[in-house]
Design an enzyme around this catalytic site. Structure first.
Site, PDB file in Angstrom:
ATOM      1  N   LEU A 144      -0.388  -0.907  -0.572  1.00  0.00           N
ATOM      2  CA  LEU A 144       1.031  -0.560  -0.579  1.00  0.00           C
ATOM      3  C   LEU A 144       1.779  -1.710  -1.237  1.00  0.00           C
ATOM      4  O   LEU A 144       1.452  -2.875  -1.002  1.00  0.00           O
ATOM      5  CB  LEU A 144       1.554  -0.371   0.850  1.00  0.00           C
ATOM      6  N   ASP A 145       2.795  -1.397  -2.048  1.00  0.00           N
ATOM      7  CA  ASP A 145       3.542  -2.485  -2.670  1.00  0.00           C
ATOM      8  C   ASP A 145       4.377  -3.216  -1.621  1.00  0.00           C
ATOM      9  O   ASP A 145       4.570  -2.741  -0.498  1.00  0.00           O
ATOM     10  CB  ASP A 145       4.402  -1.971  -3.825  1.00  0.00           C
ATOM     11  N   LYS A 146       4.863  -4.372  -1.987  1.00  0.00           N
ATOM     12  CA  LYS A 146       5.552  -5.262  -1.051  1.00  0.00           C
ATOM     13  C   LYS A 146       6.725  -4.592  -0.358  1.00  0.00           C
ATOM     14  O   LYS A 146       6.964  -4.798   0.842  1.00  0.00           O
ATOM     15  CB  LYS A 146       6.030  -6.514  -1.799  1.00  0.00           C
TER      16      LYS A 146
END
Length: 216
Positions: free
Chosen positions: A96-98
């Site tokens: 998952l992106d930040k």
């Protein structure tokens, strides 16, 4: 578990490196030389050049990645690996992106991770997404279409409106920033993004930062 997976995880080698290693060393199961495809049982004795190697214990976790935490392994303080209290290396099934939050499945069992994230298996990944502009029928139809992305056509997604600014989407693949890019292509912008399911593993009532061990 196959002998190949046991040796790969124990020695931390790629398949090519493992093949070269096997040409230089004698690997036996119960004192018999066998192929890498051999299924290993818990009571089997696996040895390399006569030295017994320990069977790896596999572990599986559901982790609620909070927003702002990196889903990559690094020395940075905000890497997920520094947020969980696990005494051995685990890797995620899908990142998952930040700026996103939600479910990550963690394990040291590479076979298991490949089964639930490999493109060939087409396991579903479900997300709840909040956007900046109100959701229209055209937007929902657009989000469900197939697009050329990263050199290949994406698989059509399942999309359902929740309220004027929120929808759910089910993907069958995991391309880089796929949902954010799809939303932008449909003339909108992601405000919040949460993954609530990977295959048949659910976030349910977990809270940000929670981690739960499970058996697949």
């Amino acid at each position: 578990m196959r002998l190949y997976n046991l040796l790969k995880n124990s020695l931390d080698l790629t398949r090519l490196e493992l093949t070269e290693y096997m040409n230089k060393h004698k690997v036996t199961v119960n004192n018999i030389v066998v192929p890498l495809s051999t299924i290993i049982n818990p009571n089997d004795i696996v040895s390399i050049d006569g030295n017994k190697i320990e069977m790896i214990q596999f572990h599986y976790y559901l982790y609620y990645k909070p927003k702002g935490i990196l889903s990559t392994i690094s020395n940075k303080e905000n890497s997920y690996i520094n947020q969980i209290n696990i005494p051995f290396k685990v890797t995620p099934a899908g990142r998952l992106d930040k700026e996103s939050e939600g479910l990550m499945v963690l394990s040291n069992d590479g076979n298991f991770l490949n089964k639930i994230t490999g493109d060939k298996n087409e396991h579903e990944k479900e997300y709840i997404v909040k956007v900046s502009k109100s959701i229209t029928i055209d937007f929902l139809n657009g989000m469900g279409k197939s697009y050329l992305m990263d050199g290949k056509m994406t698989k059509p997604a399942k999309v359902k409106k929740i309220d004027d600014y929120t929808f759910s989407i089910i993907l069958f693949e995991g391309l880089y920033h796929q949902i954010r890019r799809l939303v932008q292509m449909c003339n909108n912008k992601v405000v919040e993004l949460k993954r609530i399911r990977i295959s048949n593993y659910y976030l349910n009532d977990m809270k940000p930062g929670d981690i739960i061990e499970f058996k697949p």
